[in-house]
Design an enzyme around this catalytic site. Structure first.
Site, mmCIF file in Angstrom:
data_model
loop_
_atom_site.group_PDB
_atom_site.id
_atom_site.type_symbol
_atom_site.label_atom_id
_atom_site.label_comp_id
_atom_site.label_asym_id
_atom_site.label_seq_id
_atom_site.Cartn_x
_atom_site.Cartn_y
_atom_site.Cartn_z
ATOM 1 N N CYS A 1 0.869 -1.177 0.000
ATOM 2 C CA CYS A 1 0.000 0.000 0.000
ATOM 3 C C CYS A 1 0.905 1.226 0.000
ATOM 4 C CB CYS A 1 -0.931 0.011 1.204
ATOM 5 S SG CYS A 1 -1.820 1.587 1.358
ATOM 6 N N CYS B 1 0.524 3.507 3.039
ATOM 7 C CA CYS B 1 1.163 2.928 4.232
ATOM 8 C C CYS B 1 2.672 3.138 4.156
ATOM 9 C CB CYS B 1 0.842 1.443 4.368
ATOM 10 S SG CYS B 1 -0.797 1.068 5.026
ATOM 11 N N HIS C 1 -3.961 1.574 8.287
ATOM 12 C CA HIS C 1 -4.590 1.285 7.002
ATOM 13 C C HIS C 1 -6.093 1.101 7.166
ATOM 14 C CE1 HIS C 1 -4.654 -0.073 2.811
ATOM 15 N NE2 HIS C 1 -5.640 -0.858 3.214
ATOM 16 N N HIS D 1 -6.350 3.333 0.277
ATOM 17 C CA HIS D 1 -6.031 3.714 1.667
ATOM 18 C C HIS D 1 -6.716 5.064 1.827
ATOM 19 C CE1 HIS D 1 -2.849 4.079 5.088
ATOM 20 N NE2 HIS D 1 -3.653 5.138 5.173
ATOM 21 N N HIS E 1 -8.143 8.594 2.101
ATOM 22 C CA HIS E 1 -7.437 9.879 2.072
ATOM 23 C C HIS E 1 -8.427 10.996 1.828
ATOM 24 C CE1 HIS E 1 -7.252 7.865 -1.838
ATOM 25 N NE2 HIS E 1 -7.379 9.066 -2.390
ATOM 26 N N HIS F 1 -8.808 14.719 0.420
ATOM 27 C CA HIS F 1 -8.184 15.745 -0.414
ATOM 28 C C HIS F 1 -8.590 17.124 0.104
ATOM 29 C CE1 HIS F 1 -7.357 13.143 -4.116
ATOM 30 N NE2 HIS F 1 -8.261 12.393 -3.505
HETATM 31 P P1 AMP Z 1 -8.038 9.127 -5.380
HETATM 32 O O1 AMP Z 1 -8.358 9.137 -6.861
HETATM 33 O O2 AMP Z 1 -9.045 9.893 -4.566
HETATM 34 O O3 AMP Z 1 -7.780 7.739 -4.867
HETATM 35 O O4 AMP Z 1 -6.714 9.982 -5.213
HETATM 36 C C1 AMP Z 1 -5.440 9.447 -5.205
HETATM 37 C C2 AMP Z 1 -4.511 10.623 -5.249
HETATM 38 O O5 AMP Z 1 -3.233 10.198 -4.799
HETATM 39 C C3 AMP Z 1 -4.331 11.217 -6.646
HETATM 40 O O6 AMP Z 1 -4.699 12.603 -6.610
HETATM 41 C C4 AMP Z 1 -2.837 11.026 -6.919
HETATM 42 O O7 AMP Z 1 -2.283 12.103 -7.624
HETATM 43 C C5 AMP Z 1 -2.269 10.911 -5.512
HETATM 44 N N1 AMP Z 1 -1.015 10.158 -5.378
HETATM 45 C C6 AMP Z 1 -0.722 8.937 -5.885
HETATM 46 N N2 AMP Z 1 0.497 8.541 -5.522
HETATM 47 C C7 AMP Z 1 1.005 9.529 -4.740
HETATM 48 C C8 AMP Z 1 2.241 9.729 -4.055
HETATM 49 N N3 AMP Z 1 3.230 8.828 -4.091
HETATM 50 N N4 AMP Z 1 2.415 10.881 -3.358
HETATM 51 C C9 AMP Z 1 1.440 11.814 -3.336
HETATM 52 N N5 AMP Z 1 0.258 11.685 -3.943
HETATM 53 C C10 AMP Z 1 0.036 10.569 -4.653
HETATM 54 ZN ZN ZN Z 2 -2.395 1.544 3.508
#
Ligand code: AMP
Ligand code: ZN
Length: 116
Positions: free
Chosen positions: A4, A7, A46, A98, A100, A102
């Site tokens: 993940c 994670c 997680h 995981h 998140h 925004h």
């Molecule tokens: P979601 O579509 O809501 O699952 O958003 C996932 C978000 O994670 C997207 O906006 C990606 O640009 C962001 N993302 C993916 N990998 C990383 C990373 N390594 N560091 C920071 N953001 C990331």
């Molecule tokens: Zn995770």
């Protein structure tokens, strides 16, 4: 959880600039920002998605929203407003499994929420 990416970020196995941290959550910039401010808040533990929040996670989720609000104030986008977004599951367009939150702002945001 193994494999993940969030994670890995939370455990510092992937190096990322941490914008906020407390015992339970961290915040970092989205790697592919869609606005001048695009910060992600994640719990260190997680949890796959909003659908997987349990009763014990209620304080944690409130803390995530509170800290996102505090960050908006620190970054000076609170007066004009911003978006807080949880994509959830396949139809919600969630890409990283995981949970998140925004924080998106710093510009007037175009709104498009409609079925594909
Ligand atoms: P979601 O579509 O809501 O699952 O958003 C996932 C978000 O994670 C997207 O906006 C990606 O640009 C962001 N993302 C993916 N990998 C990383 C990373 N390594 N560091 C920071 N953001 C990331
Ligand atoms: Zn995770």
């Amino acid at each position: 959880m193994q494999d993940c990416i969030f994670c890995e970020i939370a455990n510092r196995r992937i190096e990322t600039e941490i914008l906020f941290e407390d015992d339970d959550i961290i915040a970092f910039s989205d790697i592919n920002p869609i606005a001048p401010v695009h910060v992600l808040f994640i719990p260190k533990k997680h949890i796959e998605s909003v659908s997987d929040i349990s009763k014990e996670d209620k304080m944690l989720m409130g803390n995530m929203i509170f800290q996102a609000k505090e960050m908006a104030v620190r970054l000076g986008i609170d007066k004009n407003g911003y978006k807080l977004l949880f994509r959830t599951g396949q139809d919600g367009g969630q890409e990283i499994p995981h949970i998140h939150l925004h924080l998106i702002g710093g510009a007037k945001l175009y709104e498009e929420i409609r079925p594909v």
